[in-house]
Design an enzyme around this catalytic site. Structure first.
Site, PDB file in Angstrom:
ATOM      1  N   LEU A  50      30.232  10.849  28.134  1.00 54.09           N
ATOM      2  CA  LEU A  50      30.357   9.911  29.255  1.00 54.09           C
ATOM      3  C   LEU A  50      30.715   8.510  28.791  1.00 54.09           C
ATOM      4  CD1 LEU A  50      27.133  10.933  31.213  1.00 54.09           C
ATOM      5  CD2 LEU A  50      29.491  11.410  31.893  1.00 54.09           C
TER       6      LEU A  50
ATOM      7  N   GLU B 161      21.363  10.740  38.480  1.00 54.97           N
ATOM      8  CA  GLU B 161      20.321  11.446  37.723  1.00 54.97           C
ATOM      9  C   GLU B 161      19.879  10.584  36.554  1.00 54.97           C
ATOM     10  OE1 GLU B 161      22.420  14.897  36.377  1.00 54.97           O
ATOM     11  OE2 GLU B 161      23.236  15.195  38.373  1.00 54.97           O
TER      12      GLU B 161
ATOM     13  N   GLU C 168      19.926  19.434  28.828  1.00 52.47           N
ATOM     14  CA  GLU C 168      19.463  18.607  27.712  1.00 52.47           C
ATOM     15  C   GLU C 168      18.166  19.200  27.153  1.00 52.47           C
ATOM     16  OE1 GLU C 168      21.618  16.233  27.290  1.00 52.47           O
ATOM     17  OE2 GLU C 168      20.684  14.634  26.109  1.00 52.47           O
TER      18      GLU C 168
ATOM     19  N   LYS D  26      23.740   2.396  31.641  1.00 49.23           N
ATOM     20  CA  LYS D  26      22.649   2.258  30.665  1.00 49.23           C
ATOM     21  C   LYS D  26      21.599   1.224  31.079  1.00 49.23           C
ATOM     22  CE  LYS D  26      23.798   4.803  27.035  1.00 49.23           C
ATOM     23  NZ  LYS D  26      24.013   4.206  25.804  1.00 49.23           N
TER      24      LYS D  26
ATOM     25  N   ASP E  41      17.357  11.575  27.335  1.00 53.31           N
ATOM     26  CA  ASP E  41      17.652  11.250  25.936  1.00 53.31           C
ATOM     27  C   ASP E  41      17.216  12.401  25.029  1.00 53.31           C
ATOM     28  OD1 ASP E  41      18.540   9.826  23.834  1.00 53.31           O
ATOM     29  OD2 ASP E  41      16.887   8.385  23.791  1.00 53.31           O
TER      30      ASP E  41
ATOM     31  N   TYR F  71      21.896  19.991  34.192  1.00 47.83           N
ATOM     32  CA  TYR F  71      22.512  19.004  35.081  1.00 47.83           C
ATOM     33  C   TYR F  71      23.980  19.262  35.380  1.00 47.83           C
ATOM     34  CZ  TYR F  71      23.139  17.199  30.321  1.00 47.83           C
ATOM     35  OH  TYR F  71      23.398  17.079  28.984  1.00 47.83           O
TER      36      TYR F  71
ATOM     37  N   ASP G  18      -2.449  38.981  11.033  1.00 49.93           N
ATOM     38  CA  ASP G  18      -1.021  39.286  10.954  1.00 49.93           C
ATOM     39  C   ASP G  18      -0.797  40.787  11.112  1.00 49.93           C
ATOM     40  OD1 ASP G  18      -0.736  36.676  10.539  1.00 49.93           O
ATOM     41  OD2 ASP G  18       0.016  36.807   8.470  1.00 49.93           O
TER      42      ASP G  18
ATOM     43  N   CYS H 158      -8.792   7.033  -1.226  1.00 52.01           N
ATOM     44  CA  CYS H 158      -9.857   6.484  -2.059  1.00 52.01           C
ATOM     45  C   CYS H 158     -10.947   7.548  -2.156  1.00 52.01           C
ATOM     46  CB  CYS H 158     -10.422   5.207  -1.435  1.00 52.01           C
ATOM     47  SG  CYS H 158     -12.013   4.754  -2.150  1.00 52.01           S
TER      48      CYS H 158
ATOM     49  N   CYS I 160      -8.313   1.199  -4.871  1.00 47.21           N
ATOM     50  CA  CYS I 160      -8.689   1.002  -3.473  1.00 47.21           C
ATOM     51  C   CYS I 160      -8.923  -0.492  -3.220  1.00 47.21           C
ATOM     52  CB  CYS I 160      -9.965   1.789  -3.156  1.00 47.21           C
ATOM     53  SG  CYS I 160     -10.662   1.385  -1.552  1.00 47.21           S
TER      54      CYS I 160
ATOM     55  N   LYS J 162      19.479   9.604  32.807  1.00 49.28           N
ATOM     56  CA  LYS J 162      20.223   9.998  31.601  1.00 49.28           C
ATOM     57  C   LYS J 162      19.190  10.393  30.554  1.00 49.28           C
ATOM     58  CE  LYS J 162      23.912   8.774  28.471  1.00 49.28           C
ATOM     59  NZ  LYS J 162      23.173   9.135  27.273  1.00 49.28           N
TER      60      LYS J 162
ATOM     61  N   CYS K 253     -12.920  -1.011  -2.589  1.00 47.22           N
ATOM     62  CA  CYS K 253     -13.980  -0.814  -3.581  1.00 47.22           C
ATOM     63  C   CYS K 253     -13.463  -0.780  -5.014  1.00 47.22           C
ATOM     64  CB  CYS K 253     -14.745   0.471  -3.286  1.00 47.22           C
ATOM     65  SG  CYS K 253     -13.780   1.951  -3.588  1.00 47.22           S
TER      66      CYS K 253
ATOM     67  N   CYS L 100     -17.651   3.361  -0.860  1.00 47.11           N
ATOM     68  CA  CYS L 100     -16.569   2.417  -0.570  1.00 47.11           C
ATOM     69  C   CYS L 100     -16.912   1.674   0.720  1.00 47.11           C
ATOM     70  CB  CYS L 100     -15.257   3.192  -0.426  1.00 47.11           C
ATOM     71  SG  CYS L 100     -13.921   2.217   0.277  1.00 47.11           S
TER      72      CYS L 100
END
Ligand code: IVH
Length: 665
Positions: A85, A114, A174, A314, A118, A226, A35, A424, A408, A116, A411, A430
């Site tokens: 839209l 284009e 987007e 869609k 998300d 867009y 740092d 565990c 667990c 869409k 075991c 185990c």
């Protein structure tokens, strides 16, 4: 003039270094410098920018680094309203949209289609070609200022490419996270604290909501643009041209767009995009159909919140509803106990799903999920299906809350909690952990012993033939032939594979031991640096943490593992059984082992990368600044301040020729 050139060069050099170290720290989580050293670079850059304000630019890292963290986002008025839209779901809707437009305009229309995307919508503002502001959509009229956050996104141009950039430009795009990066991020989060994001959109949205831009910088985000919202000068006349112009100016635009001459071509594009949806590296939930000619767009105009010239067409939803019948728990190799949802089988995006991990208790609480609930399953791209939400309206009141077991399931040991992890503590005592450990040791990337399927390991365990890894090497034909279904051929094949695995490369062996946080890559780095097993076992904390890419957490896991006497005994048993761990050839035991190099100035015979590769191939390391731990400074032509520093610190300076001799070239 010459002095100015040098200062400008140093400023660019510092900016580049700081940005690189930002990436190493925030994105990779693997800082290369301390740092203090980082602060030194920032201080030097700030001092130079203060002294030479003509070189200050808004894309300089000083604009975000060290900036005070705001306690809230400022509200900003959008340049023009950011509309949303209207949606259509089928070809009838598409025909209707086209008919309305044609009727209004009295002409046939071409469209730009284009994907869409998300993600999260943002507005980016540029003044005189310089990125000055970013804002979220908010209510469409006012959004929140997220400039510092967006500044950390690599593909957002901080300065437009074009030499005659518009005086004023506002674009819409987007914020997205690629599916691969989303999976990586969740993988890391599961490893670290188990807190997972439901989908890439949530990451994008969550990242923009960060008041501390350094958190955003850690996320690999992208912005795809867009729409031009405002442009001073000769604005493009079609949406297609607008996209080309955006690209020229340095923006990444909506990928996979298509110019369609009529609505039939639009429907075909919709069909094609839906078919390739799962192959894309980003999430889309439909296509956006835009009237291509801007003058037509203007003629059609807008309603209160939607434009009349564009529509979201869609795809069929990929969320499926099914019943969660039970939640069971699984014990992993490292003892982590994870809840797993057993579901009524259902098809999601072409895949039949009957199980989904719930990760940990935190996730169960976040979802509020109970046994017997109806849940919405989601599959994003090729992401493993996950439970996105509970359909609370379908509750009958008979649903049961799930609690993690206090013991667990394998075991019976009392479980321990570590943040959100339930663990565990029994280790190889185990059975579940032991079986997973053996499967891991015999896997392809480790000892590569063909034949140790889950079923075989279960069988060998149930017959008491394996209780630790080294027992693999005590298996013999008379024991194996007694097992149900085991004839001579199968027995011989397994014993042969076991015999063959006795000579094992160091990195594979280290990986096979199943040390927490030590995957193939870290095992490889350890082998490369330390050469043999004894060196690794005896290495102290400082030497391990000094290995590039190995951070403090991984180092602790390695130290902890070799501090457990049972683990050392097991390694001895493996050796006694005939396992030979082959030393790494990558490490030369010559004089470059552990030596640190700094390169300065221009090399004539080698590129910097070639020089770095040479040093590393001999076990040395290249660092960027001249600290007192540096062994050699290689000075090429026009070496500058680093050479001076080396002399001040009495560090050995080599010419390029001397360096070549040292590495045997
Ligand atoms: S154009 C006025 N194009 O979809 C038209 N939007 O409600 C403005 N979106 O909030 C949007 N991909 O966040 C446009 N290629 C694309 C898009 C797109 C995704 C989002 C946008 C908007 C929402 C629609």
């Amino acid at each position: 003039m010459a002095k100015d050139k040098n200062i400008n060069k140093r400023i660019s050099e510092l900016r580049e270094m700081i940005l690189r170290h930002n990436d190493l720290y925030y994105i990779d989580g693997l800082p290369e410098i301390s740092d203090n050293k980082y602060d030194e670079l920032v201080r030097e850059l700030k001092a130079l920018e203060l002294q030479y304000p003509e070189y200050v630019s808004s894309d300089s890292p000083t604009q975000t680094v060290g900036a005070p963290i705001p306690d809230k986002f400022e509200k900003v008025q959008h340049v023009t309203p950011m509309l949303s839209l209207e949606s259509i779901n089928d070809s009838l809707g598409a025909n209707h949209f086209d008919q309305v437009c044609v009727k209004e305009l009295g002409e046939s229309i071409d469209y730009l289609c284009e994907p869409k995307l998300d993600g999260l919508s943002v507005e980016l503002v540029y003044e005189n070609g310089i990125f000055t502001r970013a804002a979220t959509r908010g209510d469409g009229m006012t959004g929140e200022e997220v400039t510092l956050n967006v500044r950390t996104i690599g593909n957002v141009p901080k300065r437009l490419k074009s030499s005659d950039a518009p005086k004023h430009l506002a674009v819409r795009g987007e914020v997205m996270m690629h599916i691969k990066d989303f999976q990586e991020l969740n993988k890391r989060r599961i490893e670290q604290n188990g807190d997972v994001f439901a989908n890439p959109r949530n990451v994008a949205a969550g990242s923009m909501r960060q008041l501390d831009a350094r958190v955003t910088a850690r996320r690999k985000l992208h912005v795809y643009c867009y729409q031009i919202l405002a442009f001073s000068g000769n604005a493009p006349t079609t949406q297609f041209e607008a996209m080309k112009l955006l690209k020229q100016m340095g923006f990444d635009v909506s990928p996979n767009m298509k110019h369609c001459r009529n609505i039939e071509e639009v429907k075909e594009y919709h069909h094609n995009m839906e078919a390739v949806r799962d192959d894309l590296n980003y999430e889309i939930d439909g296509i956006v159909v835009k009237v291509n000619k801007i003058k037509f767009q203007e003629k059609l105009g807008t309603r209160t919140t939607n434009p009349k010239w564009a529509v979201a067409y869609k795809f069929k939803p990929r969320k499926e509803i099914t019943r969660l019948e039970d939640i069971i728990v699984q014990v992993g190799r490292t003892g982590v106990i994870t809840p797993l949802a057993l579901l009524q089988a259902v098809e999601v995006g072409g895949v039949t799903v009957s199980r989904a991990t719930l990760h940990n208790m935190d996730q169960i609480k976040k979802l509020g999920v109970k046994i017997g609930d109806y849940v919405k399953l989601h599959r994003a791209g090729d992401v493993i299906p996950y439970i996105a939400e509970v359909v609370k309206e379908k509750r009958t009141g008979k649903e049961k809350e799930f609690h993690m077991p206090s013991k667990c399931p394998s075991c019976g040991a009392k479980v321990e909690w570590e943040n959100v992890f339930c663990r565990c503590p029994a280790g190889l005592a185990c059975p579940a952990q032991l079986k997973e450990t053996i499967i891991h040791y015999t896997s392809k990337g480790a000892a590569n012993i063909d034949g140790f399927s889950v079923k075989t390991v279960e069988l060998l365990y149930s017959k008491g033939l394996i209780r630790n890894i080294s027992d693999i090497y005590s298996l013999n034909s008379s024991d194996l032939l007694k097992l149900e279904g085991w004839k001579e051929k199968r027995t011989n094949n397994l014993l042969e594979a076991i015999e063959k695995s006795k000579n094992i490369a160091l990195d594979r062996f280290i990986f096979g031991l199943g040390i927490r946080n030590v995957g193939k890559h870290i095992a490889f780095l350890l082998a490369k640096r330390f050469g043999n097993l004894e060196n690794i076992i005896s290495a102290d904390r400082d030497r391990i943490v000094a290995v590039k890419e190995i951070g403090p957490e991984i180092t602790d896991s390695i130290i902890d593992f070799f501090n457990v006497s049972e683990n050392i005994k097991e390694i001895k048993r493996l050796k006694n059984a005939g396992v030979v761990v082959v030393e790494s050839k990558l490490v030369s035991k010559g004089r470059l082992l552990e030596k640190k190099f700094v390169f300065t100035g221009t090399l004539e015979k080698l590129t910097r990368q070639e020089a770095k590769d040479l040093v590393e191939s001999k076990g040395g390391e290249v660092v960027s600044s001249v600290g007192k731990d540096v062994d050699f400074v290689v000075a090429g032509k026009k070496a500058g301040s680093k050479l001076k520093k080396a002399k001040e610190k009495d560090i050995k300076v080599l010419s390029e020729e001397e360096f070549m001799k040292l590495v045997g070239r």
